[in-house]
Scaffold this active site. Structure first.
Site, PDB file in Angstrom:
ATOM      1  N   CYS A  93       0.891  -1.218  -0.095  1.00  0.00           N
ATOM      2  CA  CYS A  93      -0.046   0.114  -0.060  1.00  0.00           C
ATOM      3  C   CYS A  93       0.777   1.219   0.006  1.00  0.00           C
ATOM      4  O   CYS A  93       1.388   1.436  -1.223  1.00  0.00           O
ATOM      5  CB  CYS A  93      -0.968   0.027   1.096  1.00  0.00           C
ATOM      6  N   HIS A 185      -3.720  -5.107   0.908  1.00  0.00           N
ATOM      7  CA  HIS A 185      -3.113  -5.411   2.398  1.00  0.00           C
ATOM      8  C   HIS A 185      -3.135  -7.180   2.675  1.00  0.00           C
ATOM      9  O   HIS A 185      -4.210  -7.517   2.846  1.00  0.00           O
ATOM     10  CB  HIS A 185      -3.871  -4.804   3.418  1.00  0.00           C
ATOM     11  N   GLU A 187      -1.733  -8.746   4.611  1.00  0.00           N
ATOM     12  CA  GLU A 187      -1.803  -9.247   6.069  1.00  0.00           C
ATOM     13  C   GLU A 187      -3.093  -9.333   6.869  1.00  0.00           C
ATOM     14  O   GLU A 187      -3.338 -10.049   7.898  1.00  0.00           O
ATOM     15  CB  GLU A 187      -0.976  -8.117   7.091  1.00  0.00           C
ATOM     16  N   ASP A 244       1.620 -14.942  31.177  1.00  0.00           N
ATOM     17  CA  ASP A 244       3.019 -14.258  30.822  1.00  0.00           C
ATOM     18  C   ASP A 244       3.843 -14.666  31.903  1.00  0.00           C
ATOM     19  O   ASP A 244       5.161 -14.707  31.844  1.00  0.00           O
ATOM     20  CB  ASP A 244       2.823 -12.912  30.395  1.00  0.00           C
TER      21      ASP A 244
END
Length: 538
Positions: A93, A185, A187, A244
């Site tokens: 893009c 795009h 992605e 985490d």
């Protein structure tokens, strides 16, 4: 250059790495995810990155989209050395416009902004190297457009390899060099074959070995931690019971054994029986050297009378620092007396999305919640920071947790905010209000799990609203409190949609909460998306 940046370069030098340059696109993090999903390691850096200052040599470069127009005054531009370093380049893009700008093409504002699905037709005559980008991609294929500029004329020596009804130059490539530009795009999931196109670029064109896996990461990270900490250094870190901090703690335990000291601060606003569960999991089952600091009365005392959400956060964050520092000094003294060595390192469970936010071309967020920022510990305690998860996304952390044999329930546990239930009790936080929210939340999660829905939901919790409502229980009028249930599904927590909870499940949850939690006579279900709402109430 910071230690964190040096660590990123260390990891990048262990793998074939693709460099993604961010021009401020909302989709840049998705490019990173798609490349990682192809088994290739990548680093996202701002588009202002000077190639000569890189501490690793990428095998390819991807230029992201951008909210800017290439014609805007002050629009961001890439270091021209990107095109002379001799590695493949893919412009997406706005990145396509940058390719054209640097190599002699022409761009202009489109007469009509193009946004949404488009049908990409591939050029069947493009049988040279450039067509590798679309290997195994059907023609036509559906792609996602989101642009206001377009390519007016490709640079010299570029050929067209794909077009849409409204974009003549939807995909172009240099005739002899591995330089590509696409207007759409790949992605985003809306582009049907976008993941394949990106894989074709990073594996087929850049020649990267698809060896980025959590099993390979474990061995290399353990080796890196041991080299960093040395044979005598000790590490301290806060744990919360979330995935985490638990994964980071288990990794540290595996690397240096009892020279890692975990601290769980009981702030009085954790979930039902959470401290006991964390102690059982980390200390008893996983063998981690754990200290539990019960400061619940201190936290709740300081929260008395406070209703402003940001004040709650600051009180909890500042008190956490105070309690953690006190425990750290005690542990440090004991560690030195026992011959394990002085504590030199502070473990943090920072993830890659946090890193991306801080290094974005648009800059870090204007407001960082105080409870996430424990940077004050570093200067006061003179500790060096160690972040073994800083290059990982959440799904990668979960995969790592499974490989480290952490219990599945913990690996897939929903996120829990640093200020805990304090920001789920709207209004003043008292022990009684916390207990109501705890019990309601426990019932809610229990029923979600029984219904087999927990893994489908990204985050769910019960909040206690600062209102009372009239009800009838046992033929008597009641005037009691209201619980709001929240459940969302999201891929990145940047946007989220409310989860369509089955009516029969909601009915069971409501009945149980009203019958089992004293002081509640009404249950609501939140059907707000993010944006405009946030995931948490406060």
């Amino acid at each position: 250059m910071s230690l964190a940046t040096d660590v990123a370069a260390e990891v990048a030098n262990m793998y074939d790495t693709v460099l993604i340059l961010d021009f401020g696109s909302q989709y840049s993090h998705l490019i990173t995810r798609r490349v990682r999903e192809a088994g290739v390691y990548c680093e996202l850096l701002p588009c202002t990155q000077k190639i000569a200052e890189l501490k690793f040599r990428p095998k390819g470069v991807i230029l992201s989209g951008s909210p800017f127009s290439i014609t805007d005054e002050g629009a961001p531009h890439v270091d021209p050395e990107v095109f002379t370093m001799g590695v493949p380049v893919l412009g997406i893009c706005y990145g396509l416009q940058e390719v054209a700008r640097n190599l002699g093409g022409e761009t202009s504002l489109a007469v009509k902004r193009e946004y949404g699905h488009a049908e990409l037709h591939l050029d069947p005559q493009a049988d040279h190297h450039s067509f590798k980008l679309f290997q195994d991609v059907p023609s036509p294929t559906i792609v996602w457009m989101s642009h206001g500029d377009h390519l007016e004329r490709p640079p010299q020596d570029f050929v067209v390899i794909g077009s849409t009804p409204t974009s003549e130059y939807a995909a172009v490539a240099h005739e002899s060099l591995p330089i590509y530009g696409i207007q759409f795009h790949p992605e985003v999931t809306h582009s049907a074959d976008g993941a394949l196109i990106l894989r074709n670029f990073v594996v087929g064109i850049c020649g990267c070995e698809a060896n980025w896996t959590m099993s390979s990461f474990i061995d290399k990270e353990l080796e890196r931690i041991r080299a960093l900490v040395g044979p005598h250094g000790s590490v301290i870190g806060a744990v919360s019971g979330g995935v985490d901090s638990t994964v980071a703690a288990v990794l540290m335990k595996r690397a240096i054994g009892d020279r890692f000291h975990a601290v769980l601060v009981d702030n009085g606003v954790m979930r039902l029986n959470e401290c006991e569960q964390v102690k059982k999991t980390l200390a008893d089952n996983l063998g981690i050297n754990l200290t539990v600091a019960d400061a619940s009365e201190l936290f709740l005392g300081r929260l008395k009378g406070v209703t402003d959400p940001e004040k709650k956060r600051k009180i909890i964050g500042n008190t956490f620092v105070e309690v953690f520092e006190a425990e750290a000094h005690k542990i440090d003294a004991v560690s030195q007396q026992s011959g394990l060595g002085a504590i030199e390192w502070l473990l943090q469970g920072t993830l890659y999305p946090d890193v991306i936010e801080s290094i974005s071309f648009k800059g870090p967020s204007a407001t960082i919640k105080s409870h996430h920022n424990v940077g004050g510990l570093l200067e006061d305690m003179r500790l060096k920071l160690i972040e073994p998860l800083r290059e990982l996304f959440k799904d990668e952390v979960r995969a790592l947790g499974a490989l480290l044999e952490i219990p599945e329930d913990l690996v897939w546990r929903h996120p829990f905010p640093g200020p805990g239930i304090a920001i789920r009790v709207l209004g003043e936080v008292t022990p009684e209000q916390v207990q109501i929210a705890r019990l309601a939340d426990n019932i809610y999660i229990d029923e979600i799990k029984k219904a087999g829905l927990y893994r489908q939901i990204s985050q769910a919790y019960a909040a206690l609203l600062p209102v009372r409502s009239v009800g009838v229980m046992g033929d008597q009028r009641t005037y009691e409190q209201v619980i709001a249930l929240r459940a969302v599904e999201t891929k990145d927590f940047m946007t989220a949609d409310w989860f369509p909870m089955p009516v029969d499940v909601l009915k069971r949850i409501s009945n149980r909460i009203i019958n089992e939690v004293k002081g509640v006579n009404r249950v609501l279900y939140d059907v707000s998306s993010k944006p405009p709402s946030t995931i948490e109430f406060e």
